[in-house]
Design a protein around this motif. Structure first.
Motif, short mmCIF file in Angstrom:
data_model
loop_
_atom_site.label_atom_id
_atom_site.label_comp_id
_atom_site.label_asym_id
_atom_site.label_seq_id
_atom_site.Cartn_x
_atom_site.Cartn_y
_atom_site.Cartn_z
N ARG A 58 0.81 -1.31 0.10
CA ARG A 58 0.00 -0.16 -0.07
C ARG A 58 0.85 1.26 0.02
NH1 ARG A 58 -4.92 -1.55 0.22
NH2 ARG A 58 -5.49 -3.57 1.15
N SER A 59 2.22 1.19 0.37
CA SER A 59 3.08 2.42 0.20
C SER A 59 3.56 2.40 -1.32
CB SER A 59 4.32 2.13 1.04
OG SER A 59 5.30 1.22 0.42
N CYS A 60 3.33 1.61 -2.03
CA CYS A 60 3.67 1.63 -3.33
C CYS A 60 2.46 2.11 -4.44
CB CYS A 60 4.28 0.65 -4.05
SG CYS A 60 5.79 0.06 -3.26
N PHE A 61 1.24 1.53 -4.07
CA PHE A 61 0.28 1.38 -4.96
C PHE A 61 -1.05 1.95 -4.61
CE2 PHE A 61 2.78 -2.39 -6.00
CZ PHE A 61 3.35 -1.99 -6.97
N SER A 62 -1.90 2.15 -5.56
CA SER A 62 -3.29 2.73 -4.82
C SER A 62 -4.20 1.54 -4.27
CB SER A 62 -3.99 3.23 -6.37
OG SER A 62 -4.41 2.08 -7.18
N PRO A 63 -5.23 2.04 -3.34
CA PRO A 63 -6.10 1.30 -2.73
C PRO A 63 -6.52 0.03 -3.79
CG PRO A 63 -6.35 3.40 -1.95
CD PRO A 63 -5.48 3.56 -3.14
N GLU A 64 -7.23 0.65 -4.87
CA GLU A 64 -7.75 -0.37 -5.87
C GLU A 64 -6.59 -1.44 -6.36
OE1 GLU A 64 -9.94 3.01 -5.36
OE2 GLU A 64 -7.90 2.99 -5.93
N LEU A 76 3.12 4.46 -16.89
CA LEU A 76 2.45 4.42 -15.65
C LEU A 76 2.09 5.55 -14.99
CD1 LEU A 76 5.02 1.53 -14.67
CD2 LEU A 76 2.96 1.20 -15.81
N PRO A 77 1.14 5.71 -14.36
CA PRO A 77 0.65 7.01 -14.05
C PRO A 77 1.01 6.71 -12.39
CG PRO A 77 -1.28 5.44 -14.13
CD PRO A 77 -0.27 4.75 -14.83
N TYR A 78 1.69 7.85 -11.80
CA TYR A 78 2.02 7.87 -10.45
C TYR A 78 1.57 9.24 -9.95
CZ TYR A 78 5.49 8.02 -6.46
OH TYR A 78 5.75 7.87 -5.00
N GLU A 79 0.38 9.10 -9.09
CA GLU A 79 -0.48 10.27 -8.73
C GLU A 79 -0.60 10.48 -7.23
OE1 GLU A 79 -4.37 10.25 -10.99
OE2 GLU A 79 -3.76 7.95 -11.48
N ARG A 80 -0.89 11.79 -6.97
CA ARG A 80 -0.91 12.15 -5.51
C ARG A 80 -2.43 11.73 -5.25
NH1 ARG A 80 1.32 16.92 -3.05
NH2 ARG A 80 1.51 17.92 -5.26
N LEU A 81 -2.42 10.88 -4.26
CA LEU A 81 -3.81 10.47 -3.51
C LEU A 81 -3.84 10.92 -2.19
CD1 LEU A 81 -3.61 6.79 -4.85
CD2 LEU A 81 -4.55 8.89 -6.03
N THR A 82 -4.97 10.66 -1.26
CA THR A 82 -5.08 11.16 -0.01
C THR A 82 -3.92 10.65 0.76
OG1 THR A 82 -7.40 10.53 -0.31
CG2 THR A 82 -6.54 10.91 1.72
N ASP A 83 -3.44 9.45 0.95
CA ASP A 83 -2.29 9.01 1.54
C ASP A 83 -0.94 9.22 1.01
OD1 ASP A 83 -4.03 7.91 3.55
OD2 ASP A 83 -4.28 6.01 2.44
N GLY A 84 -0.70 9.82 -0.09
CA GLY A 84 0.59 10.31 -0.67
C GLY A 84 0.54 9.88 -2.15
N ALA A 118 -1.64 2.27 -11.67
CA ALA A 118 -1.73 1.12 -12.75
C ALA A 118 -0.01 0.78 -12.68
CB ALA A 118 -1.92 1.59 -14.10
N PHE A 119 0.13 -0.64 -13.08
CA PHE A 119 1.50 -1.17 -13.10
C PHE A 119 1.60 -2.27 -14.07
CE2 PHE A 119 5.76 -1.75 -11.28
CZ PHE A 119 6.04 -0.53 -10.94
N CYS A 120 2.95 -2.72 -14.32
CA CYS A 120 3.21 -3.83 -15.15
C CYS A 120 4.27 -4.59 -14.51
CB CYS A 120 3.59 -3.26 -16.55
SG CYS A 120 5.11 -2.43 -16.74
N PRO A 121 4.67 -5.61 -14.97
CA PRO A 121 5.93 -6.44 -14.70
C PRO A 121 7.11 -5.90 -15.09
CG PRO A 121 4.57 -7.93 -16.14
CD PRO A 121 3.90 -6.58 -15.78
N SER A 122 8.22 -6.25 -14.41
CA SER A 122 9.63 -5.90 -14.81
C SER A 122 10.17 -6.27 -16.29
CB SER A 122 10.68 -6.28 -13.58
OG SER A 122 10.16 -5.55 -12.58
#
Length: 373
Positions: free
Chosen positions: A134-140, A218-226, A231-235
């Motif tokens: 949860r420190s890396c990704f959105s709640p969903e 990949l979108p990196y967005e400011r959410l309520t918790d930071g 969205a993401f994908c494998p390496s």
């Protein structure tokens, strides 16, 4: 081919000084031209709180976590357990779980200092994993990852089913860049590069080669918790069906179909990465004549190659990058050489990377002229 190889050697030292100045931009997924980021879309009205270095560090940390669910589970130790914590009995129903043991002290010490300061050095409990995800990704996205059966809390310890899917055989490297698009959003462009050679059935034929790239944003967005990735994908997320990834059977492509005439500029450049001997002479000439007709387009394609990871893997990449200048000095008629010289002077590269390639071509062209004199 012997004459071309001899001339390549005479200009190699000249180009070595230019090679160190190459630019490694990240290409767009639908085009072989490096992306031009418009000021209207990439710069917010106020300076972003994050730097590109911050965002790339966040991507590296998130990529490791995402791969625990997609590529290979966390490392384990001990004997297998049933989901109720008892020793696993293969005669009974239910999967086997193993206790997670991660990371080793050395692995943790090697983490980037900014990443290390924000995560626990251990993953002993399911709660530790939950916090890390949860420190890396959105709640969903976090709920989606954690909702599967891969990890469980068994007796207060984090346990996993274990296993790995195996890496993408066509993938060999990636390049990553980040750019702000608003005060609350960055985008991370991950470009996956392909390089795979399959031996032919007939040993007298060259291997079938797959090369090129695909890109994911990949979108990196400011959410309520930071700040979080939404969205993401494998390496190793290369898309080998992308229209910028190509597979070449050199015997079929050259001897049977002579297909290189109809290639896009980027496809022609990709063809030359593994072409050799008779399979490359005519395609090199094709590239030179295209440069005479559309120099800016060819420079964009060559700039992609010049800044790609192929340079680190293969020593002959410069021979492709400066090929139009070499070919012009050796293969063109006097009238065509005059046209080529005028083309160099009139060309207007679309990027710094393309300008760097133009200078390499110009240097080799001048050296080839001097050698022919």
């Amino acid at each position: 081919m012997k004459h071309r190889a001899l001339l390549i050697l005479t200009v190699a030292s000249l180009c070595a000084a230019l090679t160190g100045c190459g630019t490694g931009g990240v290409p767009a997924a639908s085009s072989a031209a490096p992306p031009a980021v418009s000021s209207a879309s990439s710069v917010s009205s106020s300076p972003p709180e994050l730097t590109e270095e911050d965002v790339l560090a966040a991507y590296a940390a998130a990529a490791e976590v995402y791969d625990w669910f997609d590529l290979c589970s966390l490392p384990t130790a001990g004997e297998p357990l049933a989901e109720d914590g008892s020793p696993y009995d293969p005669e009974q129903d239910g999967p086997a779980y193993w206790t997670v043991e991660y990371p080793s002290p050395q692995t943790y010490d090697d983490l980037d200092v900014r990443v290390r300061s924000s995560v626990s050095p251990e993953l002993r409990t399911y709660a530790d994993l939950d916090i890390r995800v949860r420190s890396c990704f959105s709640p969903e996205l976090s709920d989606e990852l954690l909702g599967g059966p891969a990890y469980r809390d068994i007796g207060g310890r984090l346990c996993t089913l274990g296993g790995a899917r195996g890496g993408n055989l066509y993938y060999f490297d990636k390049t990553v860049s980040a750019r702000p698009v608003s005060a609350d959003r960055w985008e991370v462009d991950v470009t996956f590069w392909a390089d795979f050679q399959e031996p032919p059935e007939d040993a007298s034929c060259p291997p079938t080669s797959t090369v090129g790239f695909s890109t994911v944003t990949l979108p990196y967005e400011r959410l309520t918790d930071g700040w979080r990735f939404t969205a993401f994908c494998p390496s190793d997320g290369l898309d080998w069906d992308a229209d910028t990834v190509f597979t070449f059977n050199y015997y079929q492509e050259f001897d049977v179909k002579a297909a290189y005439h109809s290639y896009s500029d980027w496809e022609l450049v990709c063809y030359l990465i593994h072409a050799d001997g008779a399979y490359c002479e005519a395609p090199f000439d094709e590239l030179c004549h295209r440069f005479l007709e559309r120099p800016e387009d060819v420079l964009d394609a060559l700039a992609l190659l010049d800044g790609s990871p192929y340079r680190e893997r293969y020593g002959h990449i410069d021979a492709i990058v400066f090929a139009p200048g070499l070919d012009a000095g050796w293969m063109l008629s006097a009238d065509e050489q005059a046209d080529f010289s005028a083309c160099l002077d009139a060309c207007h590269p679309r990027s710094a990377a393309a300008q760097s390639v133009l200078e390499k071509i110009r240097a080799v062209w001048q050296s080839a002229e001097a050698s022919a004199a």
